[in-house]
Scaffold this motif. Sequence first.
Motif, short mmCIF file in Angstrom:
data_model
loop_
_atom_site.label_atom_id
_atom_site.label_comp_id
_atom_site.label_asym_id
_atom_site.label_seq_id
_atom_site.Cartn_x
_atom_site.Cartn_y
_atom_site.Cartn_z
N LYS A 45 88.85 178.87 60.23
CA LYS A 45 90.36 179.21 59.81
C LYS A 45 90.93 178.44 58.86
O LYS A 45 91.61 179.05 58.64
CB LYS A 45 90.85 179.81 61.52
CG LYS A 45 89.81 180.73 62.27
CD LYS A 45 90.22 181.19 63.76
CE LYS A 45 89.42 182.35 64.19
NZ LYS A 45 89.40 182.05 65.49
N GLU A 46 90.90 177.56 58.70
CA GLU A 46 91.65 176.85 58.70
C GLU A 46 91.61 175.49 57.66
O GLU A 46 91.95 174.23 57.14
CB GLU A 46 92.60 175.49 59.86
CG GLU A 46 92.80 176.50 61.55
CD GLU A 46 94.30 176.73 60.71
OE1 GLU A 46 95.16 176.54 60.31
OE2 GLU A 46 94.64 178.21 61.44
N TRP A 47 90.61 175.92 57.06
CA TRP A 47 89.52 174.71 55.76
C TRP A 47 90.92 174.78 55.07
O TRP A 47 91.08 173.19 54.40
CB TRP A 47 88.85 175.98 55.69
CG TRP A 47 88.62 176.67 54.33
CD1 TRP A 47 89.10 177.92 54.91
CD2 TRP A 47 88.96 176.68 53.41
NE1 TRP A 47 89.38 179.17 54.31
CE2 TRP A 47 89.52 177.78 52.63
CE3 TRP A 47 88.85 176.07 52.28
CZ2 TRP A 47 89.87 178.30 51.36
CZ3 TRP A 47 89.23 176.38 51.14
CH2 TRP A 47 89.47 177.57 50.20
N PHE A 48 91.61 174.77 54.33
CA PHE A 48 92.47 175.21 53.36
C PHE A 48 93.77 173.84 53.91
O PHE A 48 93.69 172.64 53.24
CB PHE A 48 93.74 176.07 52.46
CG PHE A 48 94.13 175.53 51.41
CD1 PHE A 48 93.64 175.57 50.46
CD2 PHE A 48 95.80 176.26 51.85
CE1 PHE A 48 94.50 175.31 49.72
CE2 PHE A 48 96.24 175.40 50.90
CZ PHE A 48 96.00 175.15 49.35
N SER A 49 94.02 174.12 54.86
CA SER A 49 95.09 173.00 55.73
C SER A 49 93.95 171.82 55.89
O SER A 49 94.91 170.66 55.55
CB SER A 49 95.91 173.51 56.69
OG SER A 49 96.21 174.55 56.40
N ILE A 50 92.77 172.02 56.42
CA ILE A 50 92.29 170.29 56.41
C ILE A 50 92.30 170.08 54.85
O ILE A 50 92.38 168.86 55.37
CB ILE A 50 91.06 170.79 57.28
CG1 ILE A 50 91.33 171.66 59.12
CG2 ILE A 50 89.97 169.60 57.29
CD1 ILE A 50 90.63 171.60 59.76
N LEU A 51 91.65 170.96 54.16
CA LEU A 51 91.81 170.26 53.17
C LEU A 51 92.46 169.29 52.01
O LEU A 51 92.75 168.50 51.38
CB LEU A 51 91.15 171.28 52.19
CG LEU A 51 90.13 170.88 50.53
CD1 LEU A 51 89.23 170.21 50.84
CD2 LEU A 51 89.80 172.07 50.13
#
Length: 112
Positions: free
Chosen positions: A83-89
């Motif tokens: 769900k939060e892959w973009f923020s993590i990346l």
Amino acid sequence: MKLISQLGIILLLYFIGELIVYYLQLKIPGSILGMLLLLVSLQLHIIKIEDIKDVATFFLNNMLILFIPLGVGLASQWNLISKEWFSILVSVFISTFIVLLCVSLIIKRKKE
């Protein structure tokens, strides 16, 4: 017996770090404080590199084993990560850039 005494030195500093964090209610992990104590002890020649060299070499050579729990933890949290892959990346790239920048500035100052 040599390896046990070397491991004992590292574990002693780890436990001292944990105790300091516990009694002073600090907001940093005790393991980090223990490793900072080890760094200071090495820099001040309280502990000689030869006193921990064999165990430290073993840990460095087998570091991959220490990342297995991290991988399992990431796999168990896959729903949140997906769900939060973009923020993590974005966070990973920005923090990596900051670390590279800081290291390069430190190296540049040491060479001057």
